[in-house]
Scaffold this motif. Structure first.
Motif, PDB file in Angstrom:
ATOM      1  N   HIS A  61     -22.092  94.008 -32.470  1.00 36.75           N
ATOM      2  CA  HIS A  61     -21.432  92.661 -32.620  1.00 36.75           C
ATOM      3  C   HIS A  61     -20.605  92.085 -31.558  1.00 36.75           C
ATOM      4  CE1 HIS A  61     -23.170  94.016 -36.579  1.00 36.75           C
ATOM      5  NE2 HIS A  61     -23.114  92.829 -36.819  1.00 36.75           N
ATOM      6  N   TYR A  62     -20.170  92.927 -30.480  1.00 35.07           N
ATOM      7  CA  TYR A  62     -19.334  92.201 -29.538  1.00 35.07           C
ATOM      8  C   TYR A  62     -20.020  92.378 -28.048  1.00 35.07           C
ATOM      9  CZ  TYR A  62     -16.091  92.084 -33.129  1.00 35.07           C
ATOM     10  OH  TYR A  62     -15.086  91.886 -34.442  1.00 35.07           O
ATOM     11  N   PRO A  63     -21.207  91.851 -28.153  1.00 36.21           N
ATOM     12  CA  PRO A  63     -22.050  92.162 -26.765  1.00 36.21           C
ATOM     13  C   PRO A  63     -21.356  91.586 -25.484  1.00 36.21           C
ATOM     14  CG  PRO A  63     -22.887  90.463 -27.839  1.00 36.21           C
ATOM     15  CD  PRO A  63     -21.837  90.752 -28.747  1.00 36.21           C
ATOM     16  N   ASP A  64     -20.239  90.795 -25.467  1.00 33.42           N
ATOM     17  CA  ASP A  64     -19.685  90.492 -24.343  1.00 33.42           C
ATOM     18  C   ASP A  64     -18.218  90.975 -23.808  1.00 33.42           C
ATOM     19  OD1 ASP A  64     -21.501  88.336 -23.887  1.00 33.42           O
ATOM     20  OD2 ASP A  64     -20.616  86.894 -25.344  1.00 33.42           O
ATOM     21  N   LEU A  65     -17.945  92.018 -24.863  1.00 31.43           N
ATOM     22  CA  LEU A  65     -16.773  92.710 -24.558  1.00 31.43           C
ATOM     23  C   LEU A  65     -16.884  93.916 -23.555  1.00 31.43           C
ATOM     24  CD1 LEU A  65     -14.738  93.248 -27.829  1.00 31.43           C
ATOM     25  CD2 LEU A  65     -14.199  91.658 -26.010  1.00 31.43           C
ATOM     26  N   PRO A  66     -16.175  94.011 -22.581  1.00 32.52           N
ATOM     27  CA  PRO A  66     -16.334  95.028 -21.783  1.00 32.52           C
ATOM     28  C   PRO A  66     -15.802  96.579 -22.423  1.00 32.52           C
ATOM     29  CG  PRO A  66     -14.230  94.004 -21.173  1.00 32.52           C
ATOM     30  CD  PRO A  66     -14.888  93.146 -22.122  1.00 32.52           C
ATOM     31  N   GLU A  67     -16.300  97.450 -21.764  1.00 27.35           N
ATOM     32  CA  GLU A  67     -16.212  98.925 -22.501  1.00 27.35           C
ATOM     33  C   GLU A  67     -14.556  99.296 -22.678  1.00 27.35           C
ATOM     34  OE1 GLU A  67     -14.602 103.161 -22.399  1.00 27.35           O
ATOM     35  OE2 GLU A  67     -14.495 101.759 -20.726  1.00 27.35           O
ATOM     36  N   GLY A  68     -13.809  98.790 -21.959  1.00 28.51           N
ATOM     37  CA  GLY A  68     -12.394  99.149 -22.187  1.00 28.51           C
ATOM     38  C   GLY A  68     -11.739  98.186 -23.577  1.00 28.51           C
ATOM     39  N   ASP A  69     -12.308  96.955 -23.699  1.00 33.09           N
ATOM     40  CA  ASP A  69     -11.603  96.437 -24.767  1.00 33.09           C
ATOM     41  C   ASP A  69     -12.363  96.852 -26.254  1.00 33.09           C
ATOM     42  OD1 ASP A  69     -10.261  94.724 -23.359  1.00 33.09           O
ATOM     43  OD2 ASP A  69     -11.618  93.134 -23.136  1.00 33.09           O
ATOM     44  N   LEU A  70     -13.548  97.341 -25.677  1.00 33.03           N
ATOM     45  CA  LEU A  70     -14.214  98.158 -27.148  1.00 33.03           C
ATOM     46  C   LEU A  70     -13.772  99.439 -27.516  1.00 33.03           C
ATOM     47  CD1 LEU A  70     -18.131  97.682 -26.091  1.00 33.03           C
ATOM     48  CD2 LEU A  70     -16.900  96.420 -27.949  1.00 33.03           C
ATOM     49  N   ALA A  71     -13.049  99.989 -26.576  1.00 37.86           N
ATOM     50  CA  ALA A  71     -12.286 101.234 -26.754  1.00 37.86           C
ATOM     51  C   ALA A  71     -11.015 100.973 -27.389  1.00 37.86           C
ATOM     52  CB  ALA A  71     -12.128 102.179 -25.435  1.00 37.86           C
ATOM     53  N   LYS A  72     -10.298  99.824 -27.130  1.00 36.32           N
ATOM     54  CA  LYS A  72      -9.053  99.595 -27.623  1.00 36.32           C
ATOM     55  C   LYS A  72      -9.111  99.287 -29.113  1.00 36.32           C
ATOM     56  CE  LYS A  72      -6.814  97.958 -23.358  1.00 36.32           C
ATOM     57  NZ  LYS A  72      -6.176  96.797 -22.707  1.00 36.32           N
ATOM     58  N   ARG A  73     -10.093  98.412 -29.363  1.00 34.89           N
ATOM     59  CA  ARG A  73     -10.481  98.197 -30.815  1.00 34.89           C
ATOM     60  C   ARG A  73     -10.950  99.273 -31.589  1.00 34.89           C
ATOM     61  NH1 ARG A  73     -12.279  91.900 -31.640  1.00 34.89           N
ATOM     62  NH2 ARG A  73     -11.355  90.913 -29.823  1.00 34.89           N
ATOM     63  N   ARG A  74     -11.783 100.015 -31.304  1.00 37.96           N
ATOM     64  CA  ARG A  74     -12.030 101.299 -31.971  1.00 37.96           C
ATOM     65  C   ARG A  74     -10.931 102.185 -32.014  1.00 37.96           C
ATOM     66  NH1 ARG A  74     -16.126 105.167 -28.871  1.00 37.96           N
ATOM     67  NH2 ARG A  74     -14.129 105.476 -27.665  1.00 37.96           N
ATOM     68  N   SER A  75      -9.979 102.123 -30.995  1.00 36.63           N
ATOM     69  CA  SER A  75      -8.814 103.303 -31.363  1.00 36.63           C
ATOM     70  C   SER A  75      -7.838 102.596 -32.227  1.00 36.63           C
ATOM     71  CB  SER A  75      -8.176 103.315 -29.884  1.00 36.63           C
ATOM     72  OG  SER A  75      -6.898 103.983 -29.998  1.00 36.63           O
ATOM     73  N   ALA A  76      -7.703 101.319 -32.416  1.00 36.30           N
ATOM     74  CA  ALA A  76      -7.043 100.605 -33.266  1.00 36.30           C
ATOM     75  C   ALA A  76      -7.296 100.766 -34.689  1.00 36.30           C
ATOM     76  CB  ALA A  76      -6.823  99.311 -33.143  1.00 36.30           C
ATOM     77  N   VAL A  77      -8.573 100.638 -35.051  1.00 39.07           N
ATOM     78  CA  VAL A  77      -8.890 100.613 -36.527  1.00 39.07           C
ATOM     79  C   VAL A  77      -9.177 101.979 -37.064  1.00 39.07           C
ATOM     80  CG1 VAL A  77      -9.974  98.317 -36.430  1.00 39.07           C
ATOM     81  CG2 VAL A  77     -11.518 100.314 -35.748  1.00 39.07           C
TER      82      VAL A  77
END
Length: 233
Positions: A61-77
């Motif tokens: 659902h977030y195809p434009d986010l780079p790996e680092g931002d994806l990892a931050k979101r996952r870590s938060a939730v």
């Protein structure tokens, strides 16, 4: 203790009684009852299911986010703080089977115990129903957090963030003034952050550390530049 049927209603899943009881059995309770099985193996399983479900959702659902931002979101939730917040919202602490020592020290509201039990319930759902139902449970729990900008900062070390912004803006020295109240077994703490002698955010929590982190997070939002919408990592 309220009926576990109420807990299942809040979760939106059906679990067999044996698996549900195992998911709610903390090691302190198991130790006091002859070394019966604990929920730790289910917690281990649930942690993997949780990580997979969230990672797959973010990737899709977030195809434009780079790996680092994806990892931050996952870590938060999937953080202890985020999972404990979910657990508190459904009153999970009242259902956890705890030993007397944990009961006396308010274990039902400890973030680590709540988060671990949340993961064990996800693991139990996977064991009873398979990956798709478990994935649906995870998304019901997590999607509201992904839409919450403040929760996406849950993985941030706010005390470090506030030190950086206070130093950059030359605001003065930092001091946390912490007070505690209540009996030893159910202690509550309040922290107020003072920067350069001025009081900023007030945080509360079951430990000094959590109260200070909340105070720092609120203070950071108060003093950050108005055009800064990012979260320090």
């Amino acid at each position: 203790m309220p009926s576990t049927e109420e807990l299942l209603k809040r979760l939106g899943v059906v679990l067999d009684p044996e698996t549900l009881r195992l998911a709610l059995t903390h090691r302190s309770y198991a130790y006091e009852h002859g070394g019966i099985p604990t929920n730790e193996r289910l917690e281990f399983l649930g942690d993997s299911v949780l990580g997979f479900a969230v990672t797959d959702h973010l990737y899709t659902h977030y195809p434009d986010l780079p790996e680092g931002d994806l990892a931050k979101r996952r870590s938060a939730v999937v953080s202890t703080r985020a999972l404990a917040g979910i657990a508190r919202s459904m009153g999970l602490g009242e259902f956890i089977l705890l030993g007397q020592g944990e009961i006396l020290t308010n274990g039902k509201d400890k973030s680590s115990i709540l988060a671990d039990t949340m993961e064990s319930l996800i693991g139990a759902t996977f064991r009873n129903h398979g990956i798709e139902i478990a994935r649906q449970l995870v998304l019901r729990l997590i999607l509201p957090l992904l839409r919450d900008v403040e929760v996406l900062g849950a993985g941030t070390d706010w005390k470090t963030a506030i030190q950086e912004i206070a130093a950059a803006r030359k605001l003065g020295s930092i001091e946390y003034r912490v007070t505690g109240s209540g009996p030893d077994h159910a202690r509550a703490y309040e922290a107020v952050l003072h920067i350069g002698g001025i009081a900023y955010g007030q945080g509360t929590g079951p430990s000094k550390k959590e109260a200070e982190q909340q105070s720092a997070a609120l203070s950071w939002k108060m003093i950050r530049p108005q055009n800064d919408s990012t979260v320090t990592s």
